[in-house]
Design a protein around this motif. Structure first.
Motif, PDB file in Angstrom:
ATOM      1  N   LEU A   1      42.517  36.380  32.198  1.00 28.46           N
ATOM      2  CA  LEU A   1      43.231  35.313  32.898  1.00 28.46           C
ATOM      3  C   LEU A   1      44.696  35.260  32.471  1.00 28.46           C
ATOM      4  O   LEU A   1      45.562  34.905  33.275  1.00 28.46           O
ATOM      5  N   ALA A   2      44.966  35.618  31.230  1.00 26.97           N
ATOM      6  CA  ALA A   2      46.367  35.682  30.791  1.00 26.97           C
ATOM      7  C   ALA A   2      47.097  36.784  31.549  1.00 26.97           C
ATOM      8  O   ALA A   2      48.246  36.597  31.994  1.00 26.97           O
ATOM      9  N   ALA A   3      46.441  37.919  31.732  1.00 24.61           N
ATOM     10  CA  ALA A   3      47.066  39.006  32.482  1.00 24.61           C
ATOM     11  C   ALA A   3      47.248  38.632  33.943  1.00 24.61           C
ATOM     12  O   ALA A   3      48.244  39.002  34.584  1.00 24.61           O
ATOM     13  N   ALA A   4      46.311  37.864  34.502  1.00 24.59           N
ATOM     14  CA  ALA A   4      46.387  37.474  35.921  1.00 24.59           C
ATOM     15  C   ALA A   4      47.558  36.550  36.203  1.00 24.59           C
ATOM     16  O   ALA A   4      48.086  36.525  37.319  1.00 24.59           O
ATOM     17  N   THR A   5      47.983  35.802  35.192  1.00 24.77           N
ATOM     18  CA  THR A   5      49.067  34.829  35.373  1.00 24.77           C
ATOM     19  C   THR A   5      50.357  35.259  34.672  1.00 24.77           C
ATOM     20  O   THR A   5      51.258  34.430  34.518  1.00 24.77           O
ATOM     21  N   ASP A   6      50.450  36.531  34.285  1.00 26.82           N
ATOM     22  CA  ASP A   6      51.611  36.986  33.507  1.00 26.82           C
ATOM     23  C   ASP A   6      51.794  36.117  32.272  1.00 26.82           C
ATOM     24  O   ASP A   6      52.891  35.644  31.964  1.00 26.82           O
ATOM     25  N   HIS A   7      50.663  35.898  31.590  1.00 28.55           N
ATOM     26  CA  HIS A   7      50.648  35.103  30.356  1.00 28.55           C
ATOM     27  C   HIS A   7      51.138  33.675  30.589  1.00 28.55           C
ATOM     28  O   HIS A   7      51.893  33.114  29.794  1.00 28.55           O
ATOM     29  N   PHE A   8      50.695  33.124  31.708  1.00 24.16           N
ATOM     30  CA  PHE A   8      50.929  31.712  32.029  1.00 24.16           C
ATOM     31  C   PHE A   8      52.420  31.368  32.033  1.00 24.16           C
ATOM     32  O   PHE A   8      52.860  30.356  31.476  1.00 24.16           O
ATOM     33  N   THR A   9      53.171  32.202  32.688  1.00 26.45           N
ATOM     34  CA  THR A   9      54.611  31.975  32.788  1.00 26.45           C
ATOM     35  C   THR A   9      54.901  30.806  33.733  1.00 26.45           C
ATOM     36  O   THR A   9      54.142  30.544  34.671  1.00 26.45           O
TER      37      THR A   9
ATOM     38  N   LYS B   1      48.902  29.978  39.545  1.00 24.99           N
ATOM     39  CA  LYS B   1      48.490  30.968  40.534  1.00 24.99           C
ATOM     40  C   LYS B   1      48.354  32.309  39.821  1.00 24.99           C
ATOM     41  O   LYS B   1      49.203  32.683  39.016  1.00 24.99           O
ATOM     42  N   GLY B   2      47.264  33.028  40.111  1.00 23.00           N
ATOM     43  CA  GLY B   2      47.028  34.292  39.430  1.00 23.00           C
ATOM     44  C   GLY B   2      46.436  35.334  40.349  1.00 23.00           C
ATOM     45  O   GLY B   2      45.943  35.021  41.445  1.00 23.00           O
ATOM     46  N   GLN B   3      46.468  36.563  39.910  1.00 24.45           N
ATOM     47  CA  GLN B   3      45.919  37.704  40.650  1.00 24.45           C
ATOM     48  C   GLN B   3      44.963  38.441  39.717  1.00 24.45           C
ATOM     49  O   GLN B   3      45.387  39.036  38.719  1.00 24.45           O
ATOM     50  N   LEU B   4      43.660  38.383  40.030  1.00 22.70           N
ATOM     51  CA  LEU B   4      42.674  39.066  39.206  1.00 22.70           C
ATOM     52  C   LEU B   4      42.813  40.571  39.396  1.00 22.70           C
ATOM     53  O   LEU B   4      42.768  41.071  40.523  1.00 22.70           O
ATOM     54  N   GLU B   5      42.966  41.277  38.299  1.00 20.44           N
ATOM     55  CA  GLU B   5      43.257  42.708  38.382  1.00 20.44           C
ATOM     56  C   GLU B   5      42.062  43.491  38.925  1.00 20.44           C
ATOM     57  O   GLU B   5      42.216  44.324  39.823  1.00 20.44           O
ATOM     58  N   LYS B   6      40.862  43.223  38.413  1.00 19.46           N
ATOM     59  CA  LYS B   6      39.690  43.989  38.836  1.00 19.46           C
ATOM     60  C   LYS B   6      39.290  43.662  40.259  1.00 19.46           C
ATOM     61  O   LYS B   6      39.020  44.550  41.071  1.00 19.46           O
TER      62      LYS B   6
ATOM     63  N   ALA C   1      31.950  34.587  33.868  1.00 18.08           N
ATOM     64  CA  ALA C   1      32.578  34.259  32.597  1.00 18.08           C
ATOM     65  C   ALA C   1      33.730  35.235  32.358  1.00 18.08           C
ATOM     66  O   ALA C   1      33.510  36.438  32.201  1.00 18.08           O
ATOM     67  N   PHE C   2      34.957  34.710  32.372  1.00 22.70           N
ATOM     68  CA  PHE C   2      36.141  35.554  32.182  1.00 22.70           C
ATOM     69  C   PHE C   2      36.567  35.537  30.722  1.00 22.70           C
ATOM     70  O   PHE C   2      36.442  34.509  30.036  1.00 22.70           O
ATOM     71  N   ALA C   3      37.067  36.660  30.260  1.00 24.10           N
ATOM     72  CA  ALA C   3      37.722  36.699  28.955  1.00 24.10           C
ATOM     73  C   ALA C   3      39.123  36.118  29.100  1.00 24.10           C
ATOM     74  O   ALA C   3      39.761  36.230  30.157  1.00 24.10           O
ATOM     75  N   PHE C   4      39.617  35.507  28.038  1.00 24.50           N
ATOM     76  CA  PHE C   4      40.932  34.876  28.100  1.00 24.50           C
ATOM     77  C   PHE C   4      42.013  35.895  28.421  1.00 24.50           C
ATOM     78  O   PHE C   4      42.962  35.595  29.153  1.00 24.50           O
ATOM     79  N   ARG C   5      41.885  37.091  27.895  1.00 24.43           N
ATOM     80  CA  ARG C   5      42.915  38.106  28.143  1.00 24.43           C
ATOM     81  C   ARG C   5      42.989  38.474  29.625  1.00 24.43           C
ATOM     82  O   ARG C   5      44.062  38.816  30.137  1.00 24.43           O
TER      83      ARG C   5
END
Length: 426
Positions: free
Chosen positions: A87-95, A110-115, A81-85
């Motif tokens: 996934l927003a950080a992983a996608t540069d706020h869905f740019t 496309k996103g990059q999970l930070e942790k 279960a991911f927090a929205f923040r």
């Protein structure tokens, strides 16, 4: 089942009209003093009391039961279960530059999970498509339990407030469409063996959803852009089950929204009644198989009108085995086994039958394609024997030599005649 809530409401109404007074008087007065002269009333009295008891004396605050059910659903989901923040950080706020695709009611980033440091595909659902978390979590719980080597794995989800997102593994090879159309000059086209490998893997994924998943899953939107490839061209299907997910939003989503973008791939019964089934999935697989054979788009407006739809274009050739070779992508040239081509085209024709009842099951398709990819390639054609020297050349040479010899004989005769004439004159 729909009668039970109505029946309960009737009882509540009776209770409002006097049932509460009886319920309150019950402990205060002994049973013999109850006014129940009519037998019918006496027989009907216990039912409202028994039915109303759980509702009249709740032991938990309102909403606590739903919260417990939601917690149980979250625990049943096989994923994080991911927090929205996050996934927003992983996608540069869905740019927009991270947007890699979209469907009728979702967008894929496309996103990059930070942790975790993992590259993922994040599918952001239309937040107005669901009335609450329960419908979304129920469907995600089902999807998270589907595991097969030819299906994309769900890594996790997000259900924060009105946000609904799914997190999938990312495939570096792109989609099947990327390898069939608009190839740059330096990119080598897929050969016949690779195309059959992709068809076989995709068929195995559909077979699992139809015949091995419990409960079975209707894909609903199978098309080439939903077949993802890794670096070794192993196919994995994405977006399976989203037909049900899109329709669980309490009526806010139109029935056709998951099928948008599949123009040209749809089975005839969907056009007639808007219904999808396992056999309509088989039809869609037949379209993709035909695309793998021909290298054509489902609909290509650059072609003549009668050839724009790939199925309409192929139908006349399905009826004549001698024309099967006309279906093959020109980029493959003649590098394919003739026997395998005949059987693959026959299978595509069966999947694309107008009546769904005569289409094969996906298990039969898998069996056929598995047999074909195991076939050894056709032996190379024997080296041509050296052609003998053409006869006309020999004739010309003899004729030339004959004419030269005859001309020399004529010269000798002329010389002898001249000598005789000179002797006579002398």
């Amino acid at each position: 089942m729909s009668c039970l809530p109505c029946f309960g409401k009737k009882k509540d109404g009776n209770a409002d009209g006097g049932g509460d007074e009886q319920a309150q008087a019950g402990p205060m007065t002994p049973p013999p003093a109850m006014q129940a002269p009519a037998p019918s009333y006496a027989s009907a009295a216990p039912a409202p009391v028994a039915a109303a008891a759980p509702a009249v004396t709740p032991t938990k605050p309102p909403g606590e039961t739903d919260a417990n059910s939601e917690d149980a659903l979250r625990q049943a989901i096989e994923g994080k279960a991911f927090a929205f923040r996050e996934l927003a950080a992983a996608t540069d706020h869905f740019t927009p530059y991270n947007l890699v695709g979209e469907g009728g009611f979702f967008r894929v980033y496309k996103g990059q999970l930070e942790k975790e440091g993992q590259t993922v595909a994040i599918k952001q659902m239309d937040k107005h498509g669901f009335q609450g978390n329960m419908e979304f979590l129920t469907e995600v719980s089902k999807l998270s339990k589907l595991h097969h080597e030819n299906l994309i794995d769900i890594i996790g989800y997000c259900a924060d407030g009105d946000q609904r997102l799914l997190v999938y593994e990312h495939m570096d090879g792109g989609t099947l469409e990327d390898h069939l159309y608009d190839l740059p000059p330096e990119k080598k086209p897929m050969d016949w063996t690779t195309r059959m490998k992709v068809a076989y893997g995709a068929a195995q994924g559909l077979e699992y959803l139809h015949e091995k998943a419990n409960p079975p899953v209707v894909y609903g939107d199978f098309k080439a852009s939903n077949v993802l490839l890794d670096a070794s061209f192993t196919p994995k299907l994405s977006d399976f089950g989203l037909q049900q997910l899109g329709q669980s939003g309490g009526g806010n989503m139109p029935m056709t929204s998951p099928m948008m973008g599949a123009f040209g791939c749809l089975a005839p019964e969907y056009d007639r009644g808007g219904q999808v089934s396992m056999k309509s999935d088989v039809y869609c697989f037949g379209v993709v198989l035909l695309q793998l054979i021909s290298g054509r788009r489902t609909v290509d407006t650059s072609k003549p009108v009668q050839e724009q739809n790939v199925v309409t274009w192929a139908q006349p050739m399905f009826k004549d085995q001698k024309r099967y070779h006309e279906l093959v992508d020109p980029l493959i040239k003649r590098e394919y086994p003739a026997k395998a081509l005949n059987q693959v085209v026959a299978m595509a024709s069966m999947c694309l039958q107008e009546e769904d009842c005569v289409r094969p099951m996906m298990g039969d398709v898998v069996m056929t394609l598995g047999f074909l990819i195991a076939l050894p390639p056709d032996p190379p054609a024997p080296a041509p024997e050296p052609a003998p020297e053409p006869a006309p050349r020999k004739d010309d040479g003899s004729r030339h030599s004959g004419s030269s010899s005859s001309s020399s004989d004529d010269d000798d005769d002329h010389e002898e005649e001249d000598e005789e004439e000179e002797e006579e004159q002398s």
